[in-house]
Design an enzyme around this catalytic site. Structure first.
Site: not given
Ligand code: ASP
Length: 295
Positions: A177, A205-208, A227-228, A230
């Site tokens: 990211t 899907r939604v991440g952090d 980052t990483g 989520g």
């Protein structure tokens, strides 16, 4: 005396040889601030440069979802005065961070999916569809890893039973990211994040990266980007934890390093942060391209 700083990253796990992309982005942001722009404009411009680079998992370099066709991106921007805009699972735009910036000028803070895409069209962003060679190669690797059962969390998951793409599961079968934080000569702080997600991903899907307090946070004491994976970051509200440590007076490098230790070692995590004291910190439990410039 330092008047402004821009710190950028290319995602946890990114090749440190990609530092030149992070440096270029930091330079773009710093130049703007030296010309009088604020930290918010600086991080948006830096994130935009990273999205356009194509070697990072954001914007033009975004990863494919499991069908090998879909690209859905998350992005967010926030500053220390509380301005906040984010988009989640947006398709068909070149620079999600610019759409996130536009969300600031609405009564909302987060737009997602088709609504976000239609909002972008209304705001003049042209349709954009491009799959980078990097995303294609990554997709092939992921398909192999899934079929071998090499991915923790996906090993015992019934992917076929949960398949939610138009393309048939039988037709298909093979993390990084960007982020930027800055402080300007007036002491305003800002953060910008953008991602194509963390492969492998189902549709929707939604991440952090677009969730406040998880992938990013900015306030009077500092600005933080993470980052990483989520899902792991969201469960721990990582960015807010880092921010609170900084606000409590902990040196920034120590705050970043300290919060890395709350994750098991097999979860890739990276953190960049900057404080109102003009200190910055970087911590990652994998290789990570990053750059900092001060002016
Ligand atoms: N945190 C991002 C996500 O889970 C991915 C990354 O940082 O590499 O969507």
């Amino acid at each position: 005396m330092t008047r402004a700083i821009v710190l950028t990253h290319g995602g946890v796990g990114s090749d440190p040889d990609l530092k030149d992309g992070c440096e270029l982005a930091a330079r773009v942001g710093l130049k703007l601030m030296m010309e009088g722009a604020g930290a918010l404009e600086a991080v948006v411009a830096a994130a935009c440069a990273l999205e356009d680079d194509g070697r990072f998992n954001a914007g033009s370099g975004s990863s494919l979802r499991l069908d090998g066709k879909t690209i859905e991106m998350d992005a967010a921007v926030m500053d220390s005065s509380g301005r906040l805009g984010a988009v989640a699972a947006i398709e068909g735009v070149k620079n999600p961070i610019l759409v996130a910036r536009e969300v600031i000028d609405t009564p909302h803070v987060l737009l997602c999916g088709q609504g976000a895409r239609e909002f972008a069209r209304k705001r003049g962003f042209k349709e954009f569809s491009w799959v980078s060679p990097r995303a294609k190669a990554r997709y092939e690797e992921i398909k192999v890893a899934i079929s071998r059962g090499d991915l923790p969390g996906w090993k015992d998951f019934d992917l076929k039973g949960n398949w939610n793409f138009q393309v048939q599961y039988s037709e298909v079968f093979p993390s990084d990211t960007i982020g930027a934080v800055a402080i300007d000569p007036k002491g305003n702080l800002a953060v910008a994040n953008s991602t194509g997600g963390a492969s492998p991903m189902l549709k929707g899907r939604v991440g952090d990266s677009c969730l406040i307090g998880c992938g990013f946070y900015a306030g009077p004491s500092g600005a933080v980007a993470t980052t990483g994976i989520g899902e792991e970051i969201i469960k721990r509200t990582l960015a807010k934890l880092v921010y609170d440590r900084i606000a409590g007076g902990m040196p920034v490098p120590e705050a970043c390093q300290d919060l890395l230790t709350i994750f098991p070692k097999d979860i890739p995590i990276g953190i960049i942060a900057i404080s109102s004291r003009y200190e910055y910190g970087v911590a990652a439990n994998r290789e990570m391209a990053w750059a900092v410039l001060e002016g």
